[in-house]
Design a protein around this motif. Structure first.
Motif, PDB file in Angstrom:
ATOM      1  N   SER A   1      46.498  42.012  38.582  1.00  0.00           N
ATOM      2  CA  SER A   1      45.845  41.647  39.758  1.00  0.00           C
ATOM      3  C   SER A   1      44.620  42.378  40.151  1.00  0.00           C
ATOM      4  O   SER A   1      43.464  41.989  40.544  1.00  0.00           O
ATOM      5  CB  SER A   1      46.968  42.161  41.063  1.00  0.00           C
ATOM      6  OG  SER A   1      47.906  41.104  40.981  1.00  0.00           O
ATOM      7  N   LEU A   2      44.455  43.767  39.652  1.00  0.00           N
ATOM      8  CA  LEU A   2      43.443  44.537  39.854  1.00  0.00           C
ATOM      9  C   LEU A   2      42.187  43.745  39.081  1.00  0.00           C
ATOM     10  O   LEU A   2      40.993  44.019  39.399  1.00  0.00           O
ATOM     11  CB  LEU A   2      43.813  45.999  39.853  1.00  0.00           C
ATOM     12  CG  LEU A   2      44.449  46.754  40.507  1.00  0.00           C
ATOM     13  CD1 LEU A   2      45.097  48.167  39.959  1.00  0.00           C
ATOM     14  CD2 LEU A   2      43.873  46.897  41.939  1.00  0.00           C
ATOM     15  N   GLN A   3      42.497  43.457  37.834  1.00  0.00           N
ATOM     16  CA  GLN A   3      41.640  43.000  37.056  1.00  0.00           C
ATOM     17  C   GLN A   3      40.803  41.903  37.487  1.00  0.00           C
ATOM     18  O   GLN A   3      39.780  41.762  37.538  1.00  0.00           O
ATOM     19  CB  GLN A   3      42.066  42.908  35.769  1.00  0.00           C
ATOM     20  CG  GLN A   3      41.307  42.296  34.501  1.00  0.00           C
ATOM     21  CD  GLN A   3      41.718  42.373  33.336  1.00  0.00           C
ATOM     22  OE1 GLN A   3      42.884  42.365  32.919  1.00  0.00           O
ATOM     23  NE2 GLN A   3      40.835  41.787  32.252  1.00  0.00           N
ATOM     24  N   ARG A   4      41.883  40.861  38.002  1.00  0.00           N
ATOM     25  CA  ARG A   4      41.206  39.633  38.848  1.00  0.00           C
ATOM     26  C   ARG A   4      40.502  39.947  39.819  1.00  0.00           C
ATOM     27  O   ARG A   4      39.358  39.466  40.033  1.00  0.00           O
ATOM     28  CB  ARG A   4      42.463  38.695  38.995  1.00  0.00           C
ATOM     29  CG  ARG A   4      43.007  38.158  37.644  1.00  0.00           C
ATOM     30  CD  ARG A   4      44.100  36.942  38.254  1.00  0.00           C
ATOM     31  NE  ARG A   4      45.153  37.663  38.829  1.00  0.00           N
ATOM     32  CZ  ARG A   4      46.250  37.948  38.009  1.00  0.00           C
ATOM     33  NH1 ARG A   4      46.194  37.619  36.758  1.00  0.00           N
ATOM     34  NH2 ARG A   4      47.479  38.291  38.557  1.00  0.00           N
ATOM     35  N   LEU A   5      40.960  41.132  40.835  1.00  0.00           N
ATOM     36  CA  LEU A   5      40.286  41.300  42.020  1.00  0.00           C
ATOM     37  C   LEU A   5      38.915  42.027  41.713  1.00  0.00           C
ATOM     38  O   LEU A   5      38.015  42.054  42.357  1.00  0.00           O
ATOM     39  CB  LEU A   5      41.151  41.946  43.136  1.00  0.00           C
ATOM     40  CG  LEU A   5      42.233  41.189  43.592  1.00  0.00           C
ATOM     41  CD1 LEU A   5      43.210  42.333  43.894  1.00  0.00           C
ATOM     42  CD2 LEU A   5      41.643  40.401  44.552  1.00  0.00           C
ATOM     43  N   GLY A   6      38.957  42.745  40.626  1.00  0.00           N
ATOM     44  CA  GLY A   6      37.814  43.479  40.091  1.00  0.00           C
ATOM     45  C   GLY A   6      37.399  44.956  40.832  1.00  0.00           C
ATOM     46  O   GLY A   6      36.374  45.117  41.122  1.00  0.00           O
TER      47      GLY A   6
END
Length: 332
Positions: A111-116
Protein backbone atom coordinates in the motif's frame (compact mmCIF):
# COMPACT_ATOMS: atom_id res chain seq x y z
CA UNK A 1 -15.29 22.89 9.49
CA UNK A 2 -15.63 21.09 12.83
CA UNK A 3 -12.73 18.83 13.78
CA UNK A 4 -12.75 15.22 15.01
CA UNK A 5 -9.98 13.70 17.12
CA UNK A 6 -8.61 10.43 15.75
CA UNK A 7 -8.08 8.59 19.01
CA UNK A 8 -7.77 10.05 22.49
CA UNK A 9 -5.34 12.99 22.28
CA UNK A 10 -4.70 12.03 18.65
CA UNK A 11 -4.48 14.21 15.55
CA UNK A 12 -7.56 16.10 14.44
CA UNK A 13 -9.17 15.91 11.04
CA UNK A 14 -12.09 17.70 9.46
CA UNK A 15 -15.39 16.12 10.49
CA UNK A 16 -16.03 14.93 6.92
CA UNK A 17 -13.77 12.44 5.17
CA UNK A 18 -13.58 10.81 1.74
CA UNK A 19 -14.33 7.13 1.20
CA UNK A 20 -11.84 5.87 -1.38
CA UNK A 21 -13.97 2.95 -2.60
CA UNK A 22 -15.56 5.26 -5.15
CA UNK A 23 -12.16 5.81 -6.74
CA UNK A 24 -12.29 2.21 -8.00
CA UNK A 25 -15.54 1.85 -10.02
CA UNK A 26 -17.41 0.36 -7.04
CA UNK A 27 -20.50 2.50 -7.60
CA UNK A 28 -20.00 2.96 -11.32
CA UNK A 29 -17.22 3.85 -13.74
CA UNK A 30 -14.85 6.64 -12.83
CA UNK A 31 -11.43 7.87 -13.85
CA UNK A 32 -8.25 8.98 -12.18
CA UNK A 33 -9.02 12.48 -13.42
CA UNK A 34 -12.37 12.43 -11.57
CA UNK A 35 -10.70 11.17 -8.40
CA UNK A 36 -8.07 13.91 -8.60
CA UNK A 37 -10.79 16.55 -9.07
CA UNK A 38 -12.45 15.37 -5.86
CA UNK A 39 -9.13 15.59 -4.01
CA UNK A 40 -8.69 19.13 -5.35
CA UNK A 41 -12.17 19.99 -4.07
CA UNK A 42 -11.35 18.41 -0.71
CA UNK A 43 -8.33 20.64 -0.27
CA UNK A 44 -10.40 23.71 -1.19
CA UNK A 45 -13.11 22.73 1.33
CA UNK A 46 -10.70 21.86 4.13
CA UNK A 47 -11.55 18.14 4.08
CA UNK A 48 -8.51 16.20 5.25
CA UNK A 49 -9.23 12.50 5.86
CA UNK A 50 -8.98 9.96 3.01
CA UNK A 51 -10.02 6.39 3.79
CA UNK A 52 -9.03 3.67 1.33
CA UNK A 53 -7.99 0.00 1.22
CA UNK A 54 -5.63 -2.27 -0.65
CA UNK A 55 -8.57 -4.24 -2.05
CA UNK A 56 -10.50 -1.30 -3.54
CA UNK A 57 -10.08 -2.03 -7.23
CA UNK A 58 -7.17 -4.31 -6.28
CA UNK A 59 -5.02 -1.29 -5.47
CA UNK A 60 -6.59 1.12 -7.96
CA UNK A 61 -7.91 3.50 -5.30
CA UNK A 62 -4.53 3.71 -3.58
CA UNK A 63 -2.81 4.21 -6.92
CA UNK A 64 -5.10 7.14 -7.79
CA UNK A 65 -4.31 8.78 -4.45
CA UNK A 66 -0.61 8.10 -4.97
CA UNK A 67 -0.48 9.72 -8.40
CA UNK A 68 -2.24 12.76 -6.96
CA UNK A 69 0.28 13.06 -4.15
CA UNK A 70 3.17 12.74 -6.55
CA UNK A 71 1.73 15.50 -8.74
CA UNK A 72 0.93 17.64 -5.68
CA UNK A 73 3.65 17.01 -3.06
CA UNK A 74 2.29 19.62 -0.64
CA UNK A 75 -0.98 17.67 -0.44
CA UNK A 76 0.68 15.02 1.75
CA UNK A 77 0.79 17.49 4.62
CA UNK A 78 -2.87 18.37 4.07
CA UNK A 79 -4.31 14.86 4.02
CA UNK A 80 -4.72 12.36 6.85
CA UNK A 81 -4.42 9.04 4.99
CA UNK A 82 -5.87 5.74 6.16
CA UNK A 83 -5.77 2.38 4.46
CA UNK A 84 -6.64 -1.20 5.32
CA UNK A 85 -5.31 -4.73 4.99
CA UNK A 86 -6.25 -8.22 6.09
CA UNK A 87 -8.39 -9.55 3.24
CA UNK A 88 -6.79 -12.29 1.16
CA UNK A 89 -7.77 -15.33 -0.92
CA UNK A 90 -7.68 -19.02 -0.08
CA UNK A 91 -6.25 -21.78 -2.28
CA UNK A 92 -9.49 -21.89 -4.30
CA UNK A 93 -9.44 -18.14 -4.93
CA UNK A 94 -12.26 -17.38 -2.52
CA UNK A 95 -12.17 -14.41 -0.18
CA UNK A 96 -10.44 -15.16 3.10
CA UNK A 97 -8.99 -13.21 6.00
CA UNK A 98 -5.38 -13.17 7.13
CA UNK A 99 -4.32 -11.11 10.15
CA UNK A 100 -0.91 -12.71 10.49
CA UNK A 101 2.06 -10.40 11.06
CA UNK A 102 3.55 -11.42 7.72
CA UNK A 103 0.41 -10.71 5.73
CA UNK A 104 -0.47 -7.40 7.38
CA UNK A 105 3.03 -6.00 7.01
CA UNK A 106 3.39 -7.16 3.41
CA UNK A 107 0.00 -5.65 2.57
CA UNK A 108 0.96 -2.36 4.20
CA UNK A 109 4.30 -2.28 2.38
CA UNK A 110 2.50 -2.71 -0.94
CA UNK A 111 0.00 0.00 0.00
CA UNK A 112 2.79 2.42 0.87
CA UNK A 113 4.39 1.78 -2.51
CA UNK A 114 1.14 2.50 -4.37
CA UNK A 115 0.49 5.60 -2.27
CA UNK A 116 4.09 6.75 -2.71
CA UNK A 117 4.57 7.57 0.97
CA UNK A 118 6.67 6.09 3.76
CA UNK A 119 3.95 5.97 6.42
CA UNK A 120 0.15 6.05 6.62
CA UNK A 121 -1.56 8.00 9.34
CA UNK A 122 -3.93 5.15 10.18
CA UNK A 123 -3.80 1.44 9.34
CA UNK A 124 -6.88 -0.69 9.91
CA UNK A 125 -7.44 -4.42 9.88
CA UNK A 126 -10.12 -4.58 7.20
CA UNK A 127 -11.69 -7.80 8.40
CA UNK A 128 -10.90 -9.69 11.55
CA UNK A 129 -9.63 -13.26 11.23
CA UNK A 130 -11.98 -14.98 13.66
CA UNK A 131 -9.60 -17.76 14.73
CA UNK A 132 -6.79 -15.38 15.68
CA UNK A 133 -7.05 -13.60 19.07
CA UNK A 134 -7.57 -9.90 18.51
CA UNK A 135 -4.99 -9.18 21.21
CA UNK A 136 -2.38 -10.81 18.96
CA UNK A 137 -3.51 -8.69 16.02
CA UNK A 138 -3.29 -5.52 18.10
CA UNK A 139 0.29 -6.47 19.02
CA UNK A 140 1.10 -6.90 15.32
CA UNK A 141 -0.31 -3.46 14.53
CA UNK A 142 1.58 -1.95 17.45
CA UNK A 143 4.74 -3.38 15.91
CA UNK A 144 3.99 -1.58 12.65
CA UNK A 145 3.64 1.67 14.59
CA UNK A 146 7.00 1.00 16.25
CA UNK A 147 8.57 0.44 12.82
CA UNK A 148 7.25 3.81 11.67
CA UNK A 149 5.00 2.37 8.94
CA UNK A 150 1.78 3.77 10.46
CA UNK A 151 1.03 6.39 13.07
CA UNK A 152 -2.11 4.83 14.56
CA UNK A 153 -4.13 1.63 14.33
CA UNK A 154 -7.74 0.74 13.74
CA UNK A 155 -10.20 -2.03 12.90
CA UNK A 156 -13.15 -2.26 10.53
CA UNK A 157 -16.52 -3.79 11.45
CA UNK A 158 -15.66 -5.26 14.85
CA UNK A 159 -17.85 -5.68 17.91
CA UNK A 160 -17.60 -3.40 20.96
CA UNK A 161 -16.26 -6.31 23.01
CA UNK A 162 -13.49 -6.89 20.46
CA UNK A 163 -12.64 -3.19 20.52
CA UNK A 164 -12.18 -3.31 24.29
CA UNK A 165 -9.89 -6.33 24.03
CA UNK A 166 -7.72 -4.76 21.34
CA UNK A 167 -7.63 -1.37 23.07
CA UNK A 168 -6.29 -3.01 26.24
CA UNK A 169 -3.19 -4.03 24.23
CA UNK A 170 -2.66 -0.83 22.23
CA UNK A 171 -4.83 2.28 21.81
CA UNK A 172 -7.26 1.81 18.93
CA UNK A 173 -7.58 5.20 17.27
CA UNK A 174 -10.52 4.38 15.02
CA UNK A 175 -13.14 1.77 14.25
CA UNK A 176 -14.82 1.84 10.87
CA UNK A 177 -18.43 0.73 10.68
CA UNK A 178 -21.43 1.33 8.47
CA UNK A 179 -23.60 3.95 10.18
CA UNK A 180 -26.45 6.02 8.78
CA UNK A 181 -30.14 6.72 9.18
CA UNK A 182 -30.66 3.36 7.44
CA UNK A 183 -28.13 1.37 9.49
CA UNK A 184 -28.30 2.19 13.19
CA UNK A 185 -27.08 -0.99 14.88
CA UNK A 186 -23.84 0.76 16.00
CA UNK A 187 -26.03 2.63 18.50
CA UNK A 188 -26.36 -0.68 20.36
CA UNK A 189 -22.89 -0.45 21.85
CA UNK A 190 -20.31 0.65 19.30
CA UNK A 191 -21.09 4.39 19.32
CA UNK A 192 -20.94 4.36 23.12
CA UNK A 193 -17.80 2.23 23.46
CA UNK A 194 -15.90 4.35 20.96
CA UNK A 195 -16.88 7.49 22.88
CA UNK A 196 -15.80 5.95 26.18
CA UNK A 197 -12.38 4.87 24.87
CA UNK A 198 -11.70 8.01 22.85
CA UNK A 199 -11.85 6.00 19.61
CA UNK A 200 -13.13 7.72 16.47
CA UNK A 201 -16.10 6.00 14.85
CA UNK A 202 -15.48 6.25 11.11
CA UNK A 203 -18.91 5.91 9.51
CA UNK A 204 -18.93 4.46 6.01
CA UNK A 205 -21.95 4.56 3.69
CA UNK A 206 -23.48 7.48 5.65
CA UNK A 207 -25.82 8.25 2.74
CA UNK A 208 -26.80 4.57 2.52
CA UNK A 209 -25.23 3.86 -0.88
CA UNK A 210 -27.31 6.65 -2.51
CA UNK A 211 -30.70 5.97 -0.84
CA UNK A 212 -30.32 9.11 1.28
CA UNK A 213 -29.54 11.44 -1.63
CA UNK A 214 -31.63 13.50 -4.02
CA UNK A 215 -30.70 11.17 -6.88
CA UNK A 216 -30.69 7.53 -5.71
CA UNK A 217 -29.17 5.03 -8.12
CA UNK A 218 -31.72 3.77 -10.63
CA UNK A 219 -32.72 0.10 -10.65
CA UNK A 220 -31.09 -0.46 -14.04
CA UNK A 221 -27.81 1.04 -12.80
CA UNK A 222 -27.88 -1.13 -9.69
CA UNK A 223 -28.03 -4.21 -11.90
CA UNK A 224 -24.62 -3.27 -13.33
CA UNK A 225 -22.99 -3.09 -9.88
CA UNK A 226 -22.12 -6.54 -8.48
CA UNK A 227 -22.17 -5.59 -4.81
CA UNK A 228 -25.39 -3.57 -4.84
CA UNK A 229 -27.41 -5.95 -6.97
CA UNK A 230 -26.68 -8.64 -4.35
CA UNK A 231 -27.53 -6.43 -1.36
CA UNK A 232 -31.06 -7.08 -0.04
CA UNK A 233 -31.97 -3.39 0.33
CA UNK A 234 -31.38 -2.90 -3.38
CA UNK A 235 -33.36 -5.92 -4.56
CA UNK A 236 -37.07 -5.79 -5.36
CA UNK A 237 -39.49 -5.33 -3.72
CA UNK A 238 -37.23 -3.82 -1.05
CA UNK A 239 -35.74 -1.23 -3.39
CA UNK A 240 -39.10 0.24 -4.36
CA UNK A 241 -40.17 0.35 -0.72
CA UNK A 242 -36.97 2.09 0.33
CA UNK A 243 -37.16 4.65 -2.47
CA UNK A 244 -40.75 5.45 -1.51
CA UNK A 245 -39.89 5.83 2.18
CA UNK A 246 -36.95 8.11 1.51
CA UNK A 247 -39.07 10.51 -0.56
CA UNK A 248 -40.23 12.07 2.70
CA UNK A 249 -36.61 12.56 3.73
CA UNK A 250 -35.82 14.30 0.45
CA UNK A 251 -38.78 16.64 0.93
CA UNK A 252 -37.69 17.39 4.49
CA UNK A 253 -34.14 18.15 3.36
CA UNK A 254 -35.47 20.63 0.80
CA UNK A 255 -37.59 22.30 3.49
CA UNK A 256 -34.50 22.59 5.69
CA UNK A 257 -32.45 24.10 2.86
CA UNK A 258 -30.01 21.22 2.46
CA UNK A 259 -29.37 18.55 -0.18
CA UNK A 260 -30.61 15.17 1.06
CA UNK A 261 -27.05 13.84 1.19
CA UNK A 262 -26.01 16.87 3.22
CA UNK A 263 -28.83 16.33 5.71
CA UNK A 264 -27.79 12.68 6.09
CA UNK A 265 -24.23 13.81 6.89
CA UNK A 266 -25.44 16.46 9.34
CA UNK A 267 -27.56 13.86 11.16
CA UNK A 268 -24.61 11.49 11.42
CA UNK A 269 -22.36 14.20 12.85
CA UNK A 270 -25.02 15.18 15.38
CA UNK A 271 -24.82 11.70 16.88
CA UNK A 272 -21.41 12.27 18.48
CA UNK A 273 -18.35 14.49 18.43
CA UNK A 274 -16.23 11.38 17.78
CA UNK A 275 -18.04 10.38 14.57
CA UNK A 276 -16.34 10.87 11.20
CA UNK A 277 -18.51 10.06 8.15
CA UNK A 278 -16.61 9.04 5.01
CA UNK A 279 -19.02 9.16 2.05
CA UNK A 280 -17.68 8.16 -1.31
CA UNK A 281 -18.39 10.05 -4.50
CA UNK A 282 -17.38 10.24 -8.15
CA UNK A 283 -18.81 13.73 -8.57
CA UNK A 284 -17.46 17.11 -7.44
CA UNK A 285 -20.99 18.53 -7.34
CA UNK A 286 -22.11 15.70 -5.06
CA UNK A 287 -19.02 16.29 -2.92
CA UNK A 288 -20.16 19.88 -2.39
CA UNK A 289 -23.56 18.57 -1.22
CA UNK A 290 -21.76 16.49 1.40
CA UNK A 291 -19.66 19.45 2.52
CA UNK A 292 -22.85 21.49 2.99
CA UNK A 293 -24.01 18.91 5.51
CA UNK A 294 -20.69 18.94 7.35
CA UNK A 295 -21.00 22.70 7.75
CA UNK A 296 -24.62 22.56 8.97
CA UNK A 297 -25.77 22.53 12.59
CA UNK A 298 -28.92 20.66 13.55
CA UNK A 299 -31.12 21.43 16.55
CA UNK A 300 -32.82 18.82 18.71
CA UNK A 301 -36.04 19.67 16.89
CA UNK A 302 -34.33 19.06 13.53
CA UNK A 303 -33.18 15.63 14.70
CA UNK A 304 -36.69 14.79 15.90
CA UNK A 305 -38.18 15.77 12.53
CA UNK A 306 -35.63 13.63 10.67
CA UNK A 307 -36.21 10.60 12.88
CA UNK A 308 -39.97 10.96 12.54
CA UNK A 309 -39.64 10.70 8.77
CA UNK A 310 -37.09 7.85 8.99
CA UNK A 311 -37.52 6.13 12.37
CA UNK A 312 -35.25 3.37 13.61
CA UNK A 313 -35.82 0.24 11.55
CA UNK A 314 -37.49 1.88 8.56
CA UNK A 315 -35.34 0.22 5.90
CA UNK A 316 -36.60 -2.85 4.04
CA UNK A 317 -34.04 -5.64 3.76
CA UNK A 318 -30.71 -6.39 5.45
CA UNK A 319 -27.69 -4.23 4.66
CA UNK A 320 -25.71 -7.31 3.53
CA UNK A 321 -26.51 -10.63 1.89
CA UNK A 322 -25.44 -13.85 3.62
CA UNK A 323 -22.25 -13.90 1.54
CA UNK A 324 -21.50 -10.24 2.25
CA UNK A 325 -21.86 -10.90 5.97
CA UNK A 326 -18.73 -13.06 5.83
CA UNK A 327 -16.24 -11.03 7.87
CA UNK A 328 -18.06 -8.33 9.82
CA UNK A 329 -18.66 -9.16 13.48
CA UNK A 330 -22.30 -9.36 14.52
CA UNK A 331 -23.01 -8.30 18.07
CA UNK A 332 -26.71 -7.42 18.22
Amino acid sequence: MKQVSIGANGPKTACLGIGGMSFADFYGPTSEENSHAILDAAIAAGVTHIDTSNVYGMGRSETAIGTYLRANPAARDHFHIATKGGISKDAQGNRAFDNSPQHLEAALDASLQRLGIDRVDLYYVHRREAARPIEEVAETLAGLVAKGKCRQIGFSEIAPSSLRRAHAVHPVAAVQSEYSLATRFPELGLVQTCAELGTALVAFSPVSRSLLTDTPLAAEVIQTLPFLKSAPRFQQPNLSANLALTEGFRRLAAEMGLPAAGLAIAWCLAKGDHILPIPGTRSVSHFHELVAGANATLTADDIARIETVLPVGWAHGDRYSDEQWNGPERYC
